[in-house]
Design an enzyme around this catalytic site. Sequence first.
Site, PDB file in Angstrom:
ATOM      1  N   CYS A 164       0.841  -1.194   0.000  1.00 40.49           N
ATOM      2  CA  CYS A 164       0.000   0.000   0.000  1.00 40.49           C
ATOM      3  C   CYS A 164       0.880   1.250   0.000  1.00 40.49           C
ATOM      4  O   CYS A 164       2.112   1.171   0.006  1.00 40.49           O
ATOM      5  CB  CYS A 164      -0.932   0.009   1.208  1.00 40.49           C
ATOM      6  SG  CYS A 164      -0.067   0.146   2.783  1.00 40.49           S
ATOM      7  N   CYS A 222       3.467   1.528   2.699  1.00 43.86           N
ATOM      8  CA  CYS A 222       4.704   0.760   2.451  1.00 43.86           C
ATOM      9  C   CYS A 222       5.669   1.592   1.613  1.00 43.86           C
ATOM     10  O   CYS A 222       6.872   1.657   1.903  1.00 43.86           O
ATOM     11  CB  CYS A 222       4.379  -0.537   1.705  1.00 43.86           C
ATOM     12  SG  CYS A 222       3.255  -1.650   2.566  1.00 43.86           S
ATOM     13  N   ASP A 229       8.578  24.036 -34.786  1.00 44.67           N
ATOM     14  CA  ASP A 229       9.621  24.368 -35.755  1.00 44.67           C
ATOM     15  C   ASP A 229       9.048  24.081 -37.147  1.00 44.67           C
ATOM     16  O   ASP A 229       8.258  23.149 -37.310  1.00 44.67           O
ATOM     17  CB  ASP A 229      10.858  23.512 -35.491  1.00 44.67           C
ATOM     18  CG  ASP A 229      11.953  23.768 -36.508  1.00 44.67           C
ATOM     19  OD1 ASP A 229      12.267  24.942 -36.743  1.00 44.67           O
ATOM     20  OD2 ASP A 229      12.483  22.788 -37.062  1.00 44.67           O
ATOM     21  N   ASP A 268      13.293  18.962 -33.922  1.00 43.29           N
ATOM     22  CA  ASP A 268      13.941  17.725 -34.357  1.00 43.29           C
ATOM     23  C   ASP A 268      14.892  17.146 -33.311  1.00 43.29           C
ATOM     24  O   ASP A 268      15.521  16.119 -33.546  1.00 43.29           O
ATOM     25  CB  ASP A 268      14.676  17.927 -35.686  1.00 43.29           C
ATOM     26  CG  ASP A 268      15.797  18.959 -35.569  1.00 43.29           C
ATOM     27  OD1 ASP A 268      16.154  19.338 -34.436  1.00 43.29           O
ATOM     28  OD2 ASP A 268      16.321  19.385 -36.615  1.00 43.29           O
ATOM     29  N   ASP A 323      17.189  22.294 -32.606  1.00 39.28           N
ATOM     30  CA  ASP A 323      16.383  23.129 -31.721  1.00 39.28           C
ATOM     31  C   ASP A 323      16.707  22.890 -30.253  1.00 39.28           C
ATOM     32  O   ASP A 323      15.895  23.176 -29.375  1.00 39.28           O
ATOM     33  CB  ASP A 323      14.889  22.843 -31.969  1.00 39.28           C
ATOM     34  CG  ASP A 323      14.489  23.120 -33.405  1.00 39.28           C
ATOM     35  OD1 ASP A 323      14.746  24.232 -33.877  1.00 39.28           O
ATOM     36  OD2 ASP A 323      13.941  22.214 -34.054  1.00 39.28           O
TER      37      ASP A 323
END
Length: 748
Positions: A13, A16, A432, A631, A635
């Site tokens: 849970c 834990c 772009d 790309d 960029d």
Amino acid sequence: MSKVKLSIEGMHCASCVNRVEKKLSKVEGIEDVNVNLATHQAQVTGDIDDEKIGEMIASVEKIGFGASPLEEGEEEDVTAKQEAESKKLLRDFTWAAIVTSIVLIGSIPHMVEAWGAWVPSWLSNPYFLLVLTTYVQLVPGWRFYKNSYQVLKNKSADMNVLVAMGTTSAWLYSGAMTLFPEFLTGVGFPYQLYYDVTTVITTLILLGRFFEAKAKGETSSAIKKLMNLQAKTARVIRDGEEMEIAVEDVQVGDEVQVRPGERVPVDGTIIRGQSSVDESMLTGESIPVEKQVDDAVIGATINKTGTFTFRASKVGKETMLSQIIRMVNDAQGSKAPIQRMVDVISAYFVPAVVAIATFSFLVWFFFGPDPSFIFALTTFIAVLIIACPCALGLATPTAIMVGTEKGAENGVLIKDAESLEQAHKVDTVILDKTGTITEGKPKLTDIISENGQAEDELLRAVASVETASEHPLGQAIVDGAKERGLSLAEPSNFNSLTGRGLSATFEGKEVLIGNDKLMKEKGVQGYEQQRDADKLASEGKTPMYVAVDGTFSGVIAVADTLKEDAKQAVKMLKNMDIHVVMLTGDNERTAAAIAEEAGIDTFVAEVLPEDKSSYVKELQDQGQSVAMVGDGINDAPALAQADISIAIGTGTDVAMETANITLMRGDILSVVTAFRLSKSTMRMIWQNLGWAFGYNIVLIPVAAGLLYPMFGLLLNPMLAGAAMAFSSVSVVLNTLRLKKFKTLPHSA
């Protein structure tokens, strides 16, 4: 700083998860810890060496969990672990259910005296029921005691403590009443046996755990499916001999042959033959891709038609499939920011529940109706049982797992959970132009012939001359001619004229191709009356005048064309209330033409790469959440600055390492898919959290008896056990609805 993964055993849970994270964070040199309940893994970042790993494992084991390191590049098959856990739970549940059925029948006389006539006396004997209940508690239910001991030893509490406290209370009271009935009734305790309650609750919780494990196996199937895509053998050619070897033995530089219907074993480049290859595992695109010499092929893709031979360039952990598996695994094991809020709540949840249960017991014991002790004990058990934090712990990680899996299936690779969450907040997308909105390579678009010359005749002359040119625009014309099936001839006297164009002799005629400067310089007449050139330029195309033997013969235009589906993608982004901006280094006129064609209202032209990042920051300073789509290489500054960086159509190592989201398919519709997937995943997380919190907010007060004074309503502990089991399963089943997420249909 380095990153290490640990496989964690025994978590159940959110509490834990919180305990493991706290313990690992206390190890000296550890900077960051992410523990995931769904994958049962911990991602630890810090100054880590082998000694430190041993220290981390010891610290986790000290609080009652198992831990083992995952080697770098080793991707654990989480589904296999969950299948093993499911089998164990099914075995425990089956035996518990068999014994519980006997206990229920034997308890009928104790619950409804009138129905007891047909139940054998030995079956309803309290001593017999005590033995059966003890078996359920200490054999199938032993896991709750074992885990509770480890938790309490470390001065903490989790759901195991709640279950153990609730069932043990009923079991011990019933056992004491069976062994010492006269003494207990003599001091005021009512004669009441809870054997049915104890066994039913334990059995129902085991059943819930089993269903939960099975459902979680469905959410974590991505890694297993990806692993199964890998070819098992490869047909290599070494020293002129063909041999079949295990894919693990393929080496860089090996020549590998692939026949129709076979999977490509590793990454490489075709050196002989051609075929069509199904790359849907990589891109999500079902249409096969044509491949020929010098084209790249990716391991795990499927060869459809011809036979080809390729040279292996990446093997083992370096292949694209291995990178994708590693990326999906890392994303599924990461933690979304929203999960941190849940972790903080869960840290206080169990102690709060124990306090509420104790408070309700005291209130009803002193002020409740007769028999007050039984009433108080019932509310105490019901509150402990119903307030399980499992649903809270599963709400976020299961949705992240399914979301990242659906992304991988559709060619959208998400780096981590934070990126998946952040993407749904984006309100501005910067695209772009070259290679993102447009194809990234010029294409022949227009042929306008003059003086009665046929278009194909003009194109053949120009393309033949351009075969001697290395300019991309010239190559576009050559490709266009070949697509029309024109046979080209080799020119002579080729001459490149810088800034103006080129000239050559073709079939005894002088051919000029270039701009108006070249036409003026050579004294060509009539080109200035050609108005179509201005129109083509306004459309973002590059027009080139053509003259043959000094006579103006026409105009040929080339352009970097808009990608298929670009208009559709831009329109969809706008419909999602996302502002679309185009950035480009091209001139104003070309940028305006492309933006208008794509349906983009805002564009910025003649922008240098380093200025793109400044523009992104400018938008961020205005309070906008910005995604940059490029790309992944040119960029880089803008991608780094953006809130979400999306590398489109690359699949390169650089892009996958640096971008928040990598799109394996090269169209902008994948950008839309990424945002839709993020929104769907976050919607699922909020639904899960709403259910988990709402369930506890509503039912804990009911279990505590809050409605009893007004409506006489009291929650039976057995119903509490069923509701608790259902809450966890329902969260996971709700998450599985995300598997129905569909990508957008692509326009023809």
